[in-house]
Design a protein around this motif. Structure first.
Motif, PDB file in Angstrom:
ATOM      1  N   LEU A 251      -4.173   2.886  15.642  1.00  0.00           N
ATOM      2  CA  LEU A 251      -4.384   3.239  14.236  1.00  0.00           C
ATOM      3  C   LEU A 251      -5.690   4.018  14.161  1.00  0.00           C
ATOM      4  CD1 LEU A 251      -3.290  -0.269  13.015  1.00  0.00           C
ATOM      5  CD2 LEU A 251      -2.090   1.860  12.494  1.00  0.00           C
ATOM      6  N   ASP A 252      -5.621   5.246  13.716  1.00  0.00           N
ATOM      7  CA  ASP A 252      -6.782   6.131  13.748  1.00  0.00           C
ATOM      8  C   ASP A 252      -7.450   6.259  12.369  1.00  0.00           C
ATOM      9  OD1 ASP A 252      -6.202   6.378  16.370  1.00  0.00           O
ATOM     10  OD2 ASP A 252      -5.589   8.477  16.295  1.00  0.00           O
ATOM     11  N   ARG A 253      -8.436   7.143  12.288  1.00  0.00           N
ATOM     12  CA  ARG A 253      -9.113   7.314  11.005  1.00  0.00           C
ATOM     13  C   ARG A 253      -8.131   7.859   9.966  1.00  0.00           C
ATOM     14  NH1 ARG A 253     -13.457  12.143  12.087  1.00  0.00           N
ATOM     15  NH2 ARG A 253     -13.411  12.589   9.862  1.00  0.00           N
ATOM     16  N   PRO A 254      -8.242   7.425   8.734  1.00  0.00           N
ATOM     17  CA  PRO A 254      -7.302   7.880   7.709  1.00  0.00           C
ATOM     18  C   PRO A 254      -7.540   9.341   7.345  1.00  0.00           C
ATOM     19  CG  PRO A 254      -8.998   6.480   6.728  1.00  0.00           C
ATOM     20  CD  PRO A 254      -9.238   6.475   8.210  1.00  0.00           C
TER      21      PRO A 254
ATOM     22  N   LEU B 115      -6.017   8.337   0.452  1.00  0.00           N
ATOM     23  CA  LEU B 115      -6.590   8.323   1.791  1.00  0.00           C
ATOM     24  C   LEU B 115      -5.560   7.589   2.647  1.00  0.00           C
ATOM     25  CD1 LEU B 115      -9.151   9.360   3.117  1.00  0.00           C
ATOM     26  CD2 LEU B 115     -10.182   7.124   2.782  1.00  0.00           C
TER      27      LEU B 115
ATOM     28  N   ILE C 224       0.846  -1.212   0.000  1.00  0.00           N
ATOM     29  CA  ILE C 224       0.000   0.000   0.000  1.00  0.00           C
ATOM     30  C   ILE C 224       0.878   1.258   0.000  1.00  0.00           C
ATOM     31  CG2 ILE C 224      -1.814   1.264   1.240  1.00  0.00           C
ATOM     32  CD1 ILE C 224      -2.875  -1.317   0.057  1.00  0.00           C
TER      33      ILE C 224
ATOM     34  N   PRO D 164     -11.155   2.499   3.945  1.00  0.00           N
ATOM     35  CA  PRO D 164     -11.623   3.134   5.182  1.00  0.00           C
ATOM     36  C   PRO D 164     -12.773   2.326   5.779  1.00  0.00           C
ATOM     37  CG  PRO D 164     -12.406   4.351   3.250  1.00  0.00           C
ATOM     38  CD  PRO D 164     -11.451   3.301   2.753  1.00  0.00           C
TER      39      PRO D 164
ATOM     40  N   PRO E  60      -3.430   6.150   5.773  1.00  0.00           N
ATOM     41  CA  PRO E  60      -3.652   5.673   7.134  1.00  0.00           C
ATOM     42  C   PRO E  60      -2.927   6.584   8.123  1.00  0.00           C
ATOM     43  CG  PRO E  60      -2.063   4.272   5.991  1.00  0.00           C
ATOM     44  CD  PRO E  60      -2.620   5.227   4.970  1.00  0.00           C
TER      45      PRO E  60
ATOM     46  N   LEU F 245      -6.337  -0.209   0.910  1.00  0.00           N
ATOM     47  CA  LEU F 245      -6.499  -0.012   2.345  1.00  0.00           C
ATOM     48  C   LEU F 245      -7.799   0.775   2.488  1.00  0.00           C
ATOM     49  CD1 LEU F 245      -4.959  -0.787   4.893  1.00  0.00           C
ATOM     50  CD2 LEU F 245      -3.843   1.425   4.811  1.00  0.00           C
TER      51      LEU F 245
ATOM     52  N   TYR G 140     -16.916   5.045   2.874  1.00  0.00           N
ATOM     53  CA  TYR G 140     -16.059   6.138   2.405  1.00  0.00           C
ATOM     54  C   TYR G 140     -16.543   7.514   2.852  1.00  0.00           C
ATOM     55  CZ  TYR G 140     -13.320   2.818  -0.258  1.00  0.00           C
ATOM     56  OH  TYR G 140     -12.491   1.779  -0.604  1.00  0.00           O
TER      57      TYR G 140
ATOM     58  N   GLN H 287       1.822   1.701  -3.555  1.00  0.00           N
ATOM     59  CA  GLN H 287       0.666   2.173  -4.321  1.00  0.00           C
ATOM     60  C   GLN H 287       0.412   3.658  -4.057  1.00  0.00           C
ATOM     61  OE1 GLN H 287      -3.531   1.208  -2.976  1.00  0.00           O
ATOM     62  NE2 GLN H 287      -3.273  -0.283  -4.602  1.00  0.00           N
ATOM     63  N   HIS H 288       0.442   4.039  -2.785  1.00  0.00           N
ATOM     64  CA  HIS H 288       0.133   5.424  -2.448  1.00  0.00           C
ATOM     65  C   HIS H 288       1.211   6.392  -2.952  1.00  0.00           C
ATOM     66  CE1 HIS H 288      -3.132   4.786   0.881  1.00  0.00           C
ATOM     67  NE2 HIS H 288      -3.387   4.120  -0.224  1.00  0.00           N
TER      68      HIS H 288
ATOM     69  N   ARG I 179     -16.627  11.031   4.559  1.00  0.00           N
ATOM     70  CA  ARG I 179     -15.637  12.054   4.874  1.00  0.00           C
ATOM     71  C   ARG I 179     -15.786  12.496   6.342  1.00  0.00           C
ATOM     72  NH1 ARG I 179     -12.993  15.796   1.364  1.00  0.00           N
ATOM     73  NH2 ARG I 179     -14.070  14.887  -0.425  1.00  0.00           N
ATOM     74  N   TYR I 180     -17.019  12.476   6.837  1.00  0.00           N
ATOM     75  CA  TYR I 180     -17.303  12.950   8.198  1.00  0.00           C
ATOM     76  C   TYR I 180     -17.932  11.853   9.047  1.00  0.00           C
ATOM     77  CZ  TYR I 180     -16.928  17.233   5.461  1.00  0.00           C
ATOM     78  OH  TYR I 180     -16.490  18.196   4.605  1.00  0.00           O
ATOM     79  N   ASP I 181     -17.636  11.874  10.327  1.00  0.00           N
ATOM     80  CA  ASP I 181     -18.295  10.920  11.219  1.00  0.00           C
ATOM     81  C   ASP I 181     -19.680  11.459  11.591  1.00  0.00           C
ATOM     82  OD1 ASP I 181     -17.926  12.783  13.247  1.00  0.00           O
ATOM     83  OD2 ASP I 181     -16.198  11.759  14.110  1.00  0.00           O
TER      84      ASP I 181
ATOM     85  N   LEU J 185     -15.298   6.920  12.453  1.00  0.00           N
ATOM     86  CA  LEU J 185     -14.435   6.430  11.386  1.00  0.00           C
ATOM     87  C   LEU J 185     -13.283   5.682  12.051  1.00  0.00           C
ATOM     88  CD1 LEU J 185     -14.652   9.722   9.376  1.00  0.00           C
ATOM     89  CD2 LEU J 185     -15.538   7.527   8.593  1.00  0.00           C
ATOM     90  N   ASP J 186     -13.169   4.404  11.797  1.00  0.00           N
ATOM     91  CA  ASP J 186     -12.202   3.566  12.490  1.00  0.00           C
ATOM     92  C   ASP J 186     -10.952   3.303  11.644  1.00  0.00           C
ATOM     93  OD1 ASP J 186     -14.013   3.593  14.498  1.00  0.00           O
ATOM     94  OD2 ASP J 186     -14.572   1.479  14.369  1.00  0.00           O
ATOM     95  N   ARG J 187     -10.073   2.445  12.148  1.00  0.00           N
ATOM     96  CA  ARG J 187      -8.849   2.151  11.409  1.00  0.00           C
ATOM     97  C   ARG J 187      -9.194   1.440  10.101  1.00  0.00           C
ATOM     98  NH1 ARG J 187      -5.714  -2.324  15.066  1.00  0.00           N
ATOM     99  NH2 ARG J 187      -4.717  -3.117  13.166  1.00  0.00           N
ATOM    100  N   PRO J 188      -8.484   1.741   9.037  1.00  0.00           N
ATOM    101  CA  PRO J 188      -8.808   1.134   7.745  1.00  0.00           C
ATOM    102  C   PRO J 188      -8.460  -0.351   7.726  1.00  0.00           C
ATOM    103  CG  PRO J 188      -6.820   2.476   7.574  1.00  0.00           C
ATOM    104  CD  PRO J 188      -7.346   2.674   8.956  1.00  0.00           C
TER     105      PRO J 188
END
Lengths: 316, 316
Positions: free
Chosen positions: A94-97, A83, A68, B85, A85, B83, B43, A71-72, B45-47, B94-97
């Motif tokens: 590991l938080d929101r991307p 997007l 990844i 979301p 990580p 990866l 996908y 790729q990114h 953008r906002y929680d 929004l959690d870890r991907p």
């Protein structure tokens, strides 16, 4: 769609506290803020708790989404958003991307930025940060005790624990770098009071890229007994030619300003550049300035813009 | 590298509780589990908290990373991992991907799966789920009270609140679908006791794809007074030709089994297929079976494999 240049890509690699953020900060800012800094240490497959359970370090490629990353970085190179990580260094989770769209310049830094050929191919210029090891340990202790709340002995123990992985995974990336940047204390000056503002810098320039013509800079570099900047040609074992550029840590403020001016005049698009943060670094809570760092950053920018002139890849 | 077929791609779109998961479940399982289901509702953008503050619904394209959706679906189509979301429907965060590598079949479902031409182009077959609206409301109330802890009046209020966005963003995607699948209760049977096991299905087949030859199936479909399956050609306003396939909800178990067998014999690779979950659906905590659903899923698989036969795109 209008034609536009694809982003200029720099890959920076180095061990923990090798100075990646400090080096890239001034370079990122020089294009007027239109630079994107991506840290590949965000691409962890496991959080801190999981790593502990599995008994692997964050440095291990198995602990990271290498495919990844590739790729990114390739998408950014093509001017596309990603997007990304996010690894939270404070909580180890590991938080929101986060959404990242590339600016004119993309700086990719991390422990494994040059780990694979697919990553290496994405960059216009690749840099390996290789400070004197005593210096790096001192920097790491200072940062991790100040910013991350560890005790000095904990930091040193962590360095020792990670050493086998450093040797296995980080060091080999030196072979893939166009430039190897080594900050080191002047001879005889390594003690508790080593002054980060006046470190020497040695930049090994491989012949893997067109190198800028530094004649005008070198001609202005006489600085009393020693040259402020000197260039030597060498050949490494294996026959690899290398240009070794030395910047003297004791350079005077006036001489540094004069040399910055000489380099500045040779830069393309210099009217669009913003040099305000060149040479800035943090020491605890203090903001300080180093002339050798500023000159190093400016030379890297000069390199970058020379490369861009030689490789104007257009995308539509 | 060995040559391999790129994944077969299905795009499924429909409003909330239109039956996307139920339809795709049996199709996903039929390839022996080597299918990947990706929900584009991840996908955001906002929680949930941010959406409330901004006053936008999760349905709005501005609330979603449409460009990243396009990029990821295209990567999956090329056989590359992503990866992805993750949106947590329970907590609204929004959690870890999560890492997703495509199997032989990739099913992409969501509220906006066909929102842009770039998304539409990624799919071999596109399906719009368009159940009778009374039926959909009943399904949504049943699911959201059972699985997500809402009260019936809250669910109905949410449907009304979202209706303008449904009309603006979801409905127009019908134009981009190859197949429109409409479950509906038999005439006169819509009351509190409507039986989900015996719904009629109408499948509108656009001529945008090669259609499988259903002659053998139709020849076997006499089922007492009505045909179990019937096919009618029509032309929509605007001159678009369409084949309308009807499956009768009152079809007997024996007739359904016979027709499944006829379709089965015409499938390519049928020896590698796993039909165990065809027709399965949940009703509260109960697992039930519907023959019209099973036949619909099998026809879609027949479609898919016909398309693959006509478009064997190879990647190396």
């Amino acid at each position: 769609m209008t034609k536009q240049l694809r982003p200029l890509m720099i890959g920076v690699v180095g061990d923990s506290a090798a100075g990646k953020t400090t080096l890239t900060r001034g370079i990122a800012q020089i294009l007027g803020g239109d630079a994107t800094v991506v840290c590949l240490d965000d691409y962890h497959r496991y959080d801190r708790k999981e790593r502990k359970e599995l008994g692997i370090t964050a440095l291990s490629p198995e602990c990271n989404y290498i495919d990844i990353m590739e790729q990114h970085v390739n998408l950014l190179r093509l001017g596309q958003p990603i997007l990304k990580p996010v690894y939270n260094h404070s909580t180890g989770t590991l938080d929101r991307p986060e959404y990242v769209a590339p600016g004119k310049l993309v700086i990719v830094e991390g422990l494994l930025s040059l780990h694979t050929p697919a990553l290496q191919r994405c960059f216009d210029v690749t840099i390996y940060l290789d400070p004197d090891e005593r210096l790096r340990r001192r920097w790491k202790v200072a940062r991790d005790t100040h910013k991350r709340g560890y005790k000095p002995e904990e930091v040193l123990a962590a360095i020792e624990r990670r050493m086998p992985d450093s040797e296995r995974y980080i060091w080999p990336q030196k072979k893939a770098a166009d430039l190897i940047v080594r900050f080191w204390p002047p001879y005889g000056y390594f003690d508790e009071n080593v002054d980060n503002r006046h470190l020497n810098v040695r930049i090994f320039q491989r012949h893997t890229l067109p190198r800028p013509d530094l004649t005008a800079v070198l001609d202005h570099s006489h600085n009393g007994r020693r040259d402020a900047i000197s260039l030597e040609k060498d050949v490494w074992s294996g026959g690899q030619p290398v240009d070794i550029l030395d910047i003297d840590g004791t350079i005077s403020r006036e001489k540094a300003a004069e040399l910055e001016q000489v380099i500045w005049e040779q830069l393309h698009f210099s009217d669009q550049l913003h040099p305000e943060l060149l040479g800035a670094f943090s020491e605890g809570a203090r903001e300080r300035h180093s002339d050798p760092l500023a000159l190093t950053q400016l030379l890297i920018v000069y390199y970058l813009l020379t490369v861009r002139k030689h490789r104007p890849v257009e995308i539509t």
